[in-house]
Write a protein that holds these residues in place. Structure first.
Motif, PDB file in Angstrom:
ATOM      1  N   GLU A  41      -8.947  17.968  25.616  1.00 30.30           N
ATOM      2  CA  GLU A  41      -8.818  17.971  24.132  1.00 30.30           C
ATOM      3  C   GLU A  41      -7.539  17.354  23.649  1.00 30.30           C
ATOM      4  O   GLU A  41      -7.839  16.530  22.563  1.00 30.30           O
ATOM      5  CB  GLU A  41      -8.903  19.614  23.567  1.00 30.30           C
ATOM      6  CG  GLU A  41     -10.234  20.132  23.806  1.00 30.30           C
ATOM      7  CD  GLU A  41     -11.575  19.519  23.288  1.00 30.30           C
ATOM      8  OE1 GLU A  41     -11.479  19.316  21.955  1.00 30.30           O
ATOM      9  OE2 GLU A  41     -12.609  18.950  23.982  1.00 30.30           O
ATOM     10  N   LYS A  42      -6.311  17.721  24.129  1.00 29.81           N
ATOM     11  CA  LYS A  42      -5.141  17.116  23.321  1.00 29.81           C
ATOM     12  C   LYS A  42      -5.127  15.434  23.395  1.00 29.81           C
ATOM     13  O   LYS A  42      -4.733  14.752  22.637  1.00 29.81           O
ATOM     14  CB  LYS A  42      -3.911  17.724  24.401  1.00 29.81           C
ATOM     15  CG  LYS A  42      -2.674  17.289  23.635  1.00 29.81           C
ATOM     16  CD  LYS A  42      -1.606  18.252  24.145  1.00 29.81           C
ATOM     17  CE  LYS A  42      -0.194  17.915  23.715  1.00 29.81           C
ATOM     18  NZ  LYS A  42       0.375  16.668  24.628  1.00 29.81           N
ATOM     19  N   ARG A  80      -7.773  13.699  24.215  1.00 31.25           N
ATOM     20  CA  ARG A  80      -8.700  13.059  23.355  1.00 31.25           C
ATOM     21  C   ARG A  80      -8.158  12.886  21.921  1.00 31.25           C
ATOM     22  O   ARG A  80      -8.317  11.451  21.260  1.00 31.25           O
ATOM     23  CB  ARG A  80     -10.026  13.939  23.414  1.00 31.25           C
ATOM     24  CG  ARG A  80     -11.187  13.224  22.568  1.00 31.25           C
ATOM     25  CD  ARG A  80     -12.145  14.412  22.236  1.00 31.25           C
ATOM     26  NE  ARG A  80     -11.602  15.088  21.236  1.00 31.25           N
ATOM     27  CZ  ARG A  80     -12.252  16.276  20.772  1.00 31.25           C
ATOM     28  NH1 ARG A  80     -13.471  16.621  21.120  1.00 31.25           N
ATOM     29  NH2 ARG A  80     -11.724  16.931  19.838  1.00 31.25           N
ATOM     30  N   ASP A  81      -7.485  13.676  21.380  1.00 32.49           N
ATOM     31  CA  ASP A  81      -6.872  13.500  19.943  1.00 32.49           C
ATOM     32  C   ASP A  81      -5.755  12.423  20.033  1.00 32.49           C
ATOM     33  O   ASP A  81      -5.862  11.636  18.793  1.00 32.49           O
ATOM     34  CB  ASP A  81      -6.340  14.907  19.596  1.00 32.49           C
ATOM     35  CG  ASP A  81      -7.557  15.911  19.205  1.00 32.49           C
ATOM     36  OD1 ASP A  81      -8.654  15.545  19.165  1.00 32.49           O
ATOM     37  OD2 ASP A  81      -7.161  17.039  19.137  1.00 32.49           O
ATOM     38  N   ASN A 137     -13.618  14.125  25.832  1.00 28.15           N
ATOM     39  CA  ASN A 137     -12.683  15.084  26.659  1.00 28.15           C
ATOM     40  C   ASN A 137     -13.054  14.556  28.078  1.00 28.15           C
ATOM     41  O   ASN A 137     -13.982  15.097  28.796  1.00 28.15           O
ATOM     42  CB  ASN A 137     -13.059  16.378  26.405  1.00 28.15           C
ATOM     43  CG  ASN A 137     -11.957  17.310  27.189  1.00 28.15           C
ATOM     44  OD1 ASN A 137     -11.264  16.741  28.131  1.00 28.15           O
ATOM     45  ND2 ASN A 137     -11.873  18.367  26.731  1.00 28.15           N
ATOM     46  N   LYS A 140     -20.082  21.245  25.147  1.00 29.86           N
ATOM     47  CA  LYS A 140     -19.290  20.155  24.791  1.00 29.86           C
ATOM     48  C   LYS A 140     -20.144  18.795  25.296  1.00 29.86           C
ATOM     49  O   LYS A 140     -20.006  17.939  24.880  1.00 29.86           O
ATOM     50  CB  LYS A 140     -17.976  20.139  24.972  1.00 29.86           C
ATOM     51  CG  LYS A 140     -17.115  21.018  24.345  1.00 29.86           C
ATOM     52  CD  LYS A 140     -15.690  21.038  24.828  1.00 29.86           C
ATOM     53  CE  LYS A 140     -14.706  21.942  24.056  1.00 29.86           C
ATOM     54  NZ  LYS A 140     -14.564  21.653  22.625  1.00 29.86           N
TER      55      LYS A 140
END
Length: 665
Positions: A157-158, A160-161, A178, A219
């Motif tokens: 997730e990190k 992806r951001d 992700n 997800k």
């Protein structure tokens, strides 16, 4: 649910304490915080507890009851402590690598789940005789495995951001994924395949890995399978609030919630879940209020439940009550920022600028880098009509959290104000991707396409909004107006009559909607809607129906008393009443009015009632009822609306009456 006995309260207290510890051990911080807040809201017993013996071990700190898991946890303690420390320091890949190397995870993608067979006894534990299974997955405790895989998901997730472009930038397509979901899902698929017995049960499972696998499946948009794993998880460990929230995200209709309810464990958590999900679906009514009161009897100072109380008033169109509830909540928990974006929406609608300014200052002083703070400040600038600054703060909220629903929707509103329809449409679309239940985004899309005169698109989006909130008159008014613009007057009339029924839901205590008696008791109907219905009947050359609605429109000036044709309206509404709708499915977000007219207060003279009076005067002229035409035209002169046309009408009526008297003479 009823009141809890002293024993039940003690068990609930221990269960919440265990939840705080177990969720904290697995770095599920939000679930641990939620359980701790609920635990703190439990009132202390009146008598002081007896001091436990020195050898007493609290259940929250007691070792695992599964001897095999306990042995594995003892063996891995040093590694687990290092891994958790790394997770706390946000070094997620290092945390995961303590237990599972990346090279091993990459190799899993080439393995088929059929290669893993459950043990003959269905116990699901690998034995020495099962060489392929023994070599396939590493042996570790479920706690360590969860931490390692969860760290991998958070790492994905990190990244992806980090890979995502600037919010609403030219390359921000919302398509970044992700990349760790595939390998984590693969590992868990193999783990469950290895341990699932012939009866479909997973031997010795603690429920957390089911939660993690459900999260991965959700997800990946595999929602049915995800829901199955979430249900399994809450049966095994019901105190994980994060799992209940994931279930709420997958439920888009009340029917789906009722269907799921039969498969859930019957305990206080499912009770809270039902309340929370009902509010997320914009439900309100006495049953929900009663559920909330019962829970507040158990947790009288719970910030979560007090927020639910404020939202319930919000959904019941009681914006003043909701504002007071939020103010009370803020006085008890000054540093708590959750749900204050909703509070700022209420203050915005009520145009309470000083209170909104105070709230923005307070949130900024607590934590200026929280999405809720940015939304509150954005709303403040929007109220000042500084729309560029408002957009700046909503974008900042989305930079902090791409899934911040309020920010996407409110940014769409701001782009509409700035006449940037392309950006508004994109903002609303992203809001819908985050939450399909967000009626405001669907409605915003309809409004934006209507501005672009793309009425077929607008109609589709309005219908989606009305489907989510079938008892919100504003939604059906939009549908009816749009149908009129595409030339479907008959369908438009039906939609507008549903709008009248929807508005009557809040103005009448009767539950028998659609009956003549209910319509007679209606305190107030919107003159604009009545005029619109009348004009649509006029367009269909049905003058008698048009006349009845014009008269009803005028009657709203004094609260609907003495409306001619009222019984016909009640019968007509009953014909078009949709039995699939149920009361209690709507609230008023407060988009266009803060207070409703109550009792028998009329609207007074409005543009709509004046237009209706002019139409009736002209109709009276056509039917040679010159006395009525003169009376209505005189009323128009007194109202100061359409005065010149009314005077001309009076002169013409007198002339015709004089001519008629001459002929008679």
């Amino acid at each position: 649910m009823g009141g809890l006995s002293a024993t039940d309260q003690l068990h609930l207290k221990e269960a919440l304490q265990i939840a705080v510890v177990k969720c904290s051990e697995r770095c599920l911080y939000n679930s641990a915080k939620w359980a701790a807040e609920l635990l703190d809201a439990l009132p202390e017993p009146p008598t002081a507890p007896i001091d436990p013996p020195s050898t007493y071990v609290h259940p929250a700190l007691s070792p695992n009851t599964d001897p095999e898991e306990a042995a594995l946890e003892a063996r891995e303690l040093n590694k687990y402590l290092l891994a958790k420390s790394l997770f706390d320091c946000k070094e997620y890949d290092r945390c995961s690598a303590i237990f599972i190397q990346d090279s091993y995870l990459s190799g899993l993608l080439s393995t088929k789940p059929e290669d893993v067979a459950p043990s003959p006894k269905g116990k699901g534990k690998a034995t020495a005789s099962e060489a392929p299974t023994q070599e396939l997955l590493p042996v570790m405790s479920q706690k360590s495995l969860f931490l390692a895989l969860y760290a991998k998901v958070i790492s994905g997730e990190k990244k992806r951001d980090e890979d995502t472009e600037m919010v609403m930038g030219s390359q921000d397509l919302g398509s970044t994924v992700n990349k760790q979901l595939l390998v984590v899902g693969r590992f868990l698929e193999l783990w469950f395949a290895e341990r699932t017995g012939d009866d479909g049960e997973v031997a010795g499972s603690q429920g957390f890995l089911e939660y993690l696998y459900g999260m991965v499946l959700a997800k990946e948009k595999n929602e049915q399978a995800a829901m199955d794993y979430f249900v399994r998880s809450v049966h095994l460990f019901p105190m994980n609030w994060g799992c209940w929230l994931e279930m709420t995200n997958l439920i888009s209709r009340v029917e789906h919630l009722n269907q799921i309810a039969g498969h859930l464990p019957q305990n206080i958590m499912s009770f809270i879940f039902h309340l929370h999900t009902s509010l997320e679906l914009y439900q309100q009514g006495p049953n929900l209020a009663h559920q909330l009161e019962e829970l507040l009897n158990v947790f009288p100072t719970s910030a979560f439940l007090l927020t639910c109380k404020a939202l319930l008033a919000y959904h019941s169109k009681d914006l003043i009550g909701a504002e007071q509830d939020f103010a009370h909540l803020l006085s008890l928990h000054q540093q708590r920022l959750e749900a204050l974006d909703h509070y700022s929406n209420i203050l915005y609608v009520l145009e309470l600028r000083p209170k909104l300014a105070f709230l923005a200052h307070l949130c900024n002083s607590v934590d200026r880098f929280r999405p809720e703070t940015c939304v509150v400040v954005g709303n403040y600038y929007s109220l000042l009509s500084q729309h560029e600054k408002a957009v700046q703060y909503f974008r900042r909220a989305l930079t902090l959290d791409r899934s911040c629903l309020s920010a996407w929707t409110l940014m769409g509103h701001e782009y509409v104000e700035l006449k940037n329809t392309h950006a508004a449409i994109e903002s609303y679309r992203r809001a819908v991707e985050v939450n399909r239940r967000d009626y405001r985004a669907w409605y915003g899309l309809g409004q934006t396409y209507e501005v672009l005169e793309m009425h077929a698109y607008a109609l589709w989006y309005y219908k989606r909004a009305a489907g989510i909130r079938p008892w919100d008159g504003k939604m059906w008014m939009a549908v009816g107006s749009c149908l009129q613009k595409v030339g479907r007057n008959r369908d438009g009339i039906k939609a507008l009559k549903r709008a009248l029924l929807a508005e009557s839901y809040y103005d009448s205590t009767s539950s028998s909607f659609g009956s003549v008696g209910t319509m007679d008791r209606m305190a107030h109907m919107d003159p604009e809607v009545l005029l619109q219905i009348a004009n649509m009947y006029d367009g269909l050359d049905e003058e008698e129906e048009a006349k009845a609605y014009m008269e009803l429109c005028i009657a709203q000036e004094d609260g609907g008393a003495g409306a001619e044709g009222g019984d016909d309206l009640g019968s007509s509404l009953a014909i078009h009443h949709d039995s699939s709708l149920a009361p209690g499915g709507s609230d008023d977000e407060g988009g266009d009015r803060a207070e409703r007219n109550g009792g028998n207060e009329g609207t007074g003279v409005t543009v709509a009632t004046s237009k209706a009076r002019m139409w009736l005067a002209q109709y009276a002229m056509r039917t040679e009822d010159y006395a009525t035409a003169t009376r209505l035209a005189n009323e128009l002169c007194q109202d100061g609306v359409e005065v010149e046309e009314a005077k001309a009408l009076i002169r013409e009526a007198r002339s015709r009456m004089e001519s008629a008297s001459l002929w008679e003479g």
